[in-house]
Design a protein around this motif. Structure first.
Motif, PDB file in Angstrom:
ATOM      1  N   LEU A  98      -0.420   0.250 -11.154  1.00  0.00           N
ATOM      2  CA  LEU A  98      -1.156   1.465 -10.777  1.00  0.00           C
ATOM      3  C   LEU A  98      -1.110   2.508 -11.883  1.00  0.00           C
ATOM      4  O   LEU A  98      -2.057   3.261 -12.086  1.00  0.00           O
ATOM      5  CB  LEU A  98      -0.559   2.065  -9.495  1.00  0.00           C
ATOM      6  CG  LEU A  98      -0.899   1.374  -8.195  1.00  0.00           C
ATOM      7  CD1 LEU A  98      -0.109   1.991  -7.064  1.00  0.00           C
ATOM      8  CD2 LEU A  98      -2.394   1.485  -7.923  1.00  0.00           C
ATOM      9  N   LEU A 119     -11.798   6.410 -10.556  1.00  0.00           N
ATOM     10  CA  LEU A 119     -11.887   6.937  -9.198  1.00  0.00           C
ATOM     11  C   LEU A 119     -12.919   8.048  -9.112  1.00  0.00           C
ATOM     12  O   LEU A 119     -13.696   8.132  -8.170  1.00  0.00           O
ATOM     13  CB  LEU A 119     -10.528   7.486  -8.758  1.00  0.00           C
ATOM     14  CG  LEU A 119      -9.494   6.470  -8.311  1.00  0.00           C
ATOM     15  CD1 LEU A 119      -8.240   7.197  -7.882  1.00  0.00           C
ATOM     16  CD2 LEU A 119     -10.048   5.657  -7.157  1.00  0.00           C
ATOM     17  N   GLU A 145      -7.726   6.912 -14.223  1.00  0.00           N
ATOM     18  CA  GLU A 145      -8.106   7.650 -13.022  1.00  0.00           C
ATOM     19  C   GLU A 145      -9.564   8.101 -13.029  1.00  0.00           C
ATOM     20  O   GLU A 145     -10.117   8.455 -11.989  1.00  0.00           O
ATOM     21  CB  GLU A 145      -7.175   8.835 -12.807  1.00  0.00           C
ATOM     22  CG  GLU A 145      -5.936   8.417 -12.036  1.00  0.00           C
ATOM     23  CD  GLU A 145      -5.019   9.574 -11.768  1.00  0.00           C
ATOM     24  OE1 GLU A 145      -5.432  10.481 -11.032  1.00  0.00           O
ATOM     25  OE2 GLU A 145      -3.906   9.579 -12.316  1.00  0.00           O
ATOM     26  N   VAL A 202     -11.693   0.209  -5.675  1.00  0.00           N
ATOM     27  CA  VAL A 202     -11.268   0.370  -7.070  1.00  0.00           C
ATOM     28  C   VAL A 202      -9.756   0.198  -7.233  1.00  0.00           C
ATOM     29  O   VAL A 202      -9.291  -0.730  -7.911  1.00  0.00           O
ATOM     30  CB  VAL A 202     -11.706   1.749  -7.617  1.00  0.00           C
ATOM     31  CG1 VAL A 202     -11.263   1.890  -9.074  1.00  0.00           C
ATOM     32  CG2 VAL A 202     -13.203   1.914  -7.490  1.00  0.00           C
ATOM     33  N   THR A 203      -8.997   1.081  -6.575  1.00  0.00           N
ATOM     34  CA  THR A 203      -7.544   1.084  -6.809  1.00  0.00           C
ATOM     35  C   THR A 203      -6.897  -0.226  -6.374  1.00  0.00           C
ATOM     36  O   THR A 203      -6.147  -0.840  -7.129  1.00  0.00           O
ATOM     37  CB  THR A 203      -6.889   2.240  -6.031  1.00  0.00           C
ATOM     38  OG1 THR A 203      -7.637   3.417  -6.275  1.00  0.00           O
ATOM     39  CG2 THR A 203      -5.462   2.448  -6.477  1.00  0.00           C
ATOM     40  N   MET A 225      -3.711   2.292 -14.563  1.00  0.00           N
ATOM     41  CA  MET A 225      -5.111   2.465 -14.143  1.00  0.00           C
ATOM     42  C   MET A 225      -5.701   3.761 -14.664  1.00  0.00           C
ATOM     43  O   MET A 225      -5.050   4.799 -14.678  1.00  0.00           O
ATOM     44  CB  MET A 225      -5.134   2.465 -12.620  1.00  0.00           C
ATOM     45  CG  MET A 225      -6.456   2.161 -12.056  1.00  0.00           C
ATOM     46  SD  MET A 225      -6.307   2.357 -10.284  1.00  0.00           S
ATOM     47  CE  MET A 225      -7.390   3.700 -10.066  1.00  0.00           C
ATOM     48  N   SER A 251      -4.757  -3.111  -8.570  1.00  0.00           N
ATOM     49  CA  SER A 251      -3.303  -3.266  -8.461  1.00  0.00           C
ATOM     50  C   SER A 251      -2.927  -4.658  -7.971  1.00  0.00           C
ATOM     51  O   SER A 251      -1.772  -4.934  -7.707  1.00  0.00           O
ATOM     52  CB  SER A 251      -2.736  -2.203  -7.515  1.00  0.00           C
ATOM     53  OG  SER A 251      -3.305  -2.347  -6.236  1.00  0.00           O
ATOM     54  N   TYR A 276       2.442   3.903  -5.044  1.00  0.00           N
ATOM     55  CA  TYR A 276       1.231   4.708  -5.210  1.00  0.00           C
ATOM     56  C   TYR A 276       1.606   6.173  -5.443  1.00  0.00           C
ATOM     57  O   TYR A 276       1.104   6.815  -6.371  1.00  0.00           O
ATOM     58  CB  TYR A 276       0.361   4.567  -3.960  1.00  0.00           C
ATOM     59  CG  TYR A 276      -0.978   5.238  -4.060  1.00  0.00           C
ATOM     60  CD1 TYR A 276      -2.061   4.588  -4.641  1.00  0.00           C
ATOM     61  CD2 TYR A 276      -1.154   6.529  -3.581  1.00  0.00           C
ATOM     62  CE1 TYR A 276      -3.287   5.213  -4.745  1.00  0.00           C
ATOM     63  CE2 TYR A 276      -2.374   7.164  -3.673  1.00  0.00           C
ATOM     64  CZ  TYR A 276      -3.442   6.497  -4.250  1.00  0.00           C
ATOM     65  OH  TYR A 276      -4.648   7.124  -4.354  1.00  0.00           O
ATOM     66  N   ARG A 295     -13.081   8.728  -0.309  1.00  0.00           N
ATOM     67  CA  ARG A 295     -11.812   8.465  -1.000  1.00  0.00           C
ATOM     68  C   ARG A 295     -11.204   7.151  -0.547  1.00  0.00           C
ATOM     69  O   ARG A 295     -10.612   6.416  -1.334  1.00  0.00           O
ATOM     70  CB  ARG A 295     -10.837   9.614  -0.752  1.00  0.00           C
ATOM     71  CG  ARG A 295     -11.313  10.881  -1.413  1.00  0.00           C
ATOM     72  CD  ARG A 295     -10.284  11.963  -1.308  1.00  0.00           C
ATOM     73  NE  ARG A 295      -9.131  11.686  -2.151  1.00  0.00           N
ATOM     74  CZ  ARG A 295      -8.156  12.552  -2.345  1.00  0.00           C
ATOM     75  NH1 ARG A 295      -8.195  13.716  -1.747  1.00  0.00           N
ATOM     76  NH2 ARG A 295      -7.140  12.258  -3.113  1.00  0.00           N
ATOM     77  N   PHE A 325     -10.503   3.855  -2.776  1.00  0.00           N
ATOM     78  CA  PHE A 325      -9.211   3.169  -2.831  1.00  0.00           C
ATOM     79  C   PHE A 325      -9.390   1.664  -2.654  1.00  0.00           C
ATOM     80  O   PHE A 325      -8.882   0.855  -3.428  1.00  0.00           O
ATOM     81  CB  PHE A 325      -8.276   3.723  -1.753  1.00  0.00           C
ATOM     82  CG  PHE A 325      -6.994   2.948  -1.636  1.00  0.00           C
ATOM     83  CD1 PHE A 325      -5.977   3.146  -2.543  1.00  0.00           C
ATOM     84  CD2 PHE A 325      -6.834   1.990  -0.643  1.00  0.00           C
ATOM     85  CE1 PHE A 325      -4.801   2.425  -2.458  1.00  0.00           C
ATOM     86  CE2 PHE A 325      -5.667   1.254  -0.562  1.00  0.00           C
ATOM     87  CZ  PHE A 325      -4.648   1.474  -1.468  1.00  0.00           C
ATOM     88  N   ARG A 337       0.934   8.425  -8.888  1.00  0.00           N
ATOM     89  CA  ARG A 337       0.088   9.619  -8.844  1.00  0.00           C
ATOM     90  C   ARG A 337       0.903  10.908  -8.953  1.00  0.00           C
ATOM     91  O   ARG A 337       0.351  11.995  -8.834  1.00  0.00           O
ATOM     92  CB  ARG A 337      -0.721   9.647  -7.550  1.00  0.00           C
ATOM     93  CG  ARG A 337      -1.700   8.506  -7.400  1.00  0.00           C
ATOM     94  CD  ARG A 337      -2.955   8.739  -8.232  1.00  0.00           C
ATOM     95  NE  ARG A 337      -3.810   7.567  -8.200  1.00  0.00           N
ATOM     96  CZ  ARG A 337      -3.661   6.517  -9.013  1.00  0.00           C
ATOM     97  NH1 ARG A 337      -2.708   6.519  -9.934  1.00  0.00           N
ATOM     98  NH2 ARG A 337      -4.465   5.485  -8.933  1.00  0.00           N
ATOM     99  N   ASN A 344       1.027  11.743  -1.035  1.00  0.00           N
ATOM    100  CA  ASN A 344       2.004  11.154  -1.953  1.00  0.00           C
ATOM    101  C   ASN A 344       3.397  11.690  -1.703  1.00  0.00           C
ATOM    102  O   ASN A 344       4.379  10.958  -1.763  1.00  0.00           O
ATOM    103  CB  ASN A 344       1.603  11.437  -3.391  1.00  0.00           C
ATOM    104  CG  ASN A 344       0.322  10.734  -3.758  1.00  0.00           C
ATOM    105  OD1 ASN A 344      -0.064   9.795  -3.070  1.00  0.00           O
ATOM    106  ND2 ASN A 344      -0.329  11.187  -4.799  1.00  0.00           N
TER     107      ASN A 344
END
Lengths: 296, 271
Positions: free
Chosen positions: A186, A194, A191, A211-212, A189, A216, A101, A204, A208, A105, B8
């Protein structure tokens, strides 16, 4: 003419060195142990003709497979291999998903470098990567030294030569196999999905989960199979990091063959192991095919 | 410009620390003076010196290198042929069996592959040694090569080959002059993959090696079974650095090639 040569060469190679050996294993798994060289009966005598062939087949039986079900060492080893593989796969997913992830990102100019950093361990010797944990996990190893120094524990943890060490070893060595397919899913995808979810009032975390994560899923499934399938038959990790209580079928097969010299039983163990693996392999292929159809 | 978010960044840092710390510790402690591998006693390169004196390791390294070069080259030739057959071969008798035999070794547990090959070699009375390891490694590596090469073959324009055939090339010439240069990057990475798989393999080599030939992984395995040793740390450090240098160089070269191709494309657009 040349076309046939191009087909025949790899074809015959694989027939001779993949299919035929496997048929030999199948045949020996139906034979009986015998104190001779080679140590099994019956031997096929080509000189005896049709009668010899009939005699040969009449001597084959399922005795070794019956033996596998009677001695509880074997089915315990199969079950414990499956359990270790399942748990290790889930652990690898938990470690691998956040990394994949984070990679997907990351700023796009960073991604090739991160990709290379994930692939690099894959090119490094598997054996050395497993070995590197021996110095870390042992009673006077680095992990215990660090934890004692930091005051987190007052007595060294016993991890080395237990199943815990096997889990760590599998997660460590197969992590790239989990990260790469999830990252690939991912990264594709969009964005803006989102943003749309957040505009429509998702938090958020909800975005996740709704959607995310579903998007995945194909990567997660592929990654899990890529870790699960090789861990079932794993030999190096349990024999270096595991202890006497760690039962894994790859190790049992090895010991049956090299230490007990019981070729028929070792072959039967191999045949059953393969039969167990067929199901996840077919499921994996289905998943890949669905993936390809969805893309094409 | 997009930046790293804190979440991240943390997960990447932890993830890569997990991947690299064990190897880093191994490398650092290979320069340890002490025989006790977990106690630091000052910097020294003496374990490298002792490694260079160790005949058994040097012999095993030489066997491993020979096996890897020969088997990866054979595997590349056979694997490229197999990929060509799979992608361009059309229909022929036993096609399903053929593709099954290409994919099965990829998922076959190593213990089974090793066991079955050993039983074959004993069955036909072939003495175990370098030859049998080469045969075994070629067999499983060719499947990996063919998967890598066929993914490249699928994506390239078949009409280029057809044009070459229309212009009077024999099929072999068309392959050599048109197809091969285009799929070359895949063939090279297939070779590298086969080479590392062969260098790395312990299980299949243990089954197929006889007393006359020991490979480096077999040697390492039998000595680390007894515990961690500084000599093995030194050997591991050498192997890790060779791989790291190789992979980093390869990625720099490919980056440069991509940049050059982009520059060429831009130049072509301008004219």
């Amino acid at each position: 003419m040349r076309r046939y040569l191009v087909i025949a060469l790899p074809y015959l190679w694989l027939l001779g060195l993949f299919l035929v050996p496997f048929l030999i294993v199948l045949k020996i798994s139906l034979s009986d142990l015998n104190l001779s060289i080679p140590p099994y009966l019956p031997q096929l005598d080509p000189g005896a003709g049709w009668e010899g062939l009939k005699d040969f087949f009449s001597q084959l039986d399922l005795e070794n497979f019956v033996f596998l079900t009677e001695d509880d060492l074997y089915w315990k080893a199969y079950l414990s291999s499956l359990k270790i593989a399942v748990v290790a796969t889930l652990l690898t997913l938990c470690v691998g998903y956040p990394v994949a992830y984070g990679m997907a990102r990351a700023p796009s100019e960073w991604r090739p470098t991160l990709m290379m950093l994930v692939i690099l361990p894959f090119w490094t010797s598997f054996l050395i990567r497993v070995y590197s944990w021996m110095g870390i996990l042992s009673t006077e190893g680095f992990l215990n030294q660090f934890l004692l120094w930091a005051g987190i524990i007052s007595e060294p943890l016993i991890i080395m030569n237990t199943t815990k060490a096997v889990y760590i070893g599998i997660v460590y060595t197969y992590l790239p196999f989990m990260i790469l397919p999830i990252y690939a899913a991912l990264e594709k995808m969009d964005e803006s999905l989102l943003e749309a979810a957040e505009d429509l009032g998702c938090s958020r975390l909800q975005a996740f989960w709704l959607v995310t994560f579903p998007l995945s899923k194909s990567g997660i499934i592929a990654g899990c199979f890529l870790v699960f399938i090789p861990s079932i038959g794993e030999f190096v990790i349990p024999s270096l990091l595991g202890g006497s209580d760690t039962l894994m079928i790859g190790k049992v097969l090895w010991e049956e063959f090299f230490n007990n010299r019981d070729w028929p039983v070792a072959s039967a163990v191999a045949v059953v192991l393969l039969a167990i693996l067929v199901i996840p392999i077919i499921l994996f292929q289905r998943n890949e095919q669905k993936q390809r159809e969805a893309e094409g | 410009m997009k930046r790293f978010s804190w979440f991240n960044l943390t997960s990447l840092t932890l993830g890569f620390a997990f991947l690299y710390l064990p190897m880093l510790i191994l490398v650092i402690y290979s320069f340890n003076e002490s025989k006790l591998v977990t106690v630091w006693a000052g910097f020294s390169t003496k374990w490298y010196g002792e490694l260079m004196q160790n005949e058994a390791f040097l012999d095993a390294a030489w066997v491993t290198l020979r096996v890897a070069v020969i088997s990866s080259t054979l595997a590349t030739v056979l694997g490229t042929m197999a990929a060509h057959v799979m992608v361009r071969g059309g229909r022929f008798f036993g096609r399903t069996l053929f593709s099954g035999m290409i994919y099965a070794p990829l998922v076959m547990p190593e213990v089974i592959t090793g066991l079955s090959l050993l039983l074959l070699f004993i069955g036909i009375g072939l003495d175990r040694g370098v030859v049998t390891i080469v045969l075994a490694h070629t067999t499983f590596a060719m499947c990996y090569v063919s998967v890598v090469v066929s993914s490249r073959l699928v994506s390239f324009d078949k009409s280029l080959e057809e044009a070459a055939l229309d212009l009077g090339c024999t099929p072999f010439q068309a392959f050599r002059l048109v197809t091969l240069p285009i799929i070359m990057p895949a063939v090279v990475s297939g070779w590298l993959l086969a080479f590392t798989l062969s260098l790395d393999d312990l299980v299949i080599a243990s089954f197929t090696a006889g007393p006359s030939a020991t490979t480096l992984p077999i040697k390492i395995f039998s000595s680390v079974r007894l515990g961690v040793s500084p000599e093995i740390n030194a050997l591991s450090t050498i192997m890790i650095s060779i791989v790291a240098i190789g992979v980093i160089t390869a990625s720099i070269i490919s980056k440069r090639n991509i940049a050059r191709a982009e520059a060429d494309a831009r130049a072509a657009e301008r004219t």
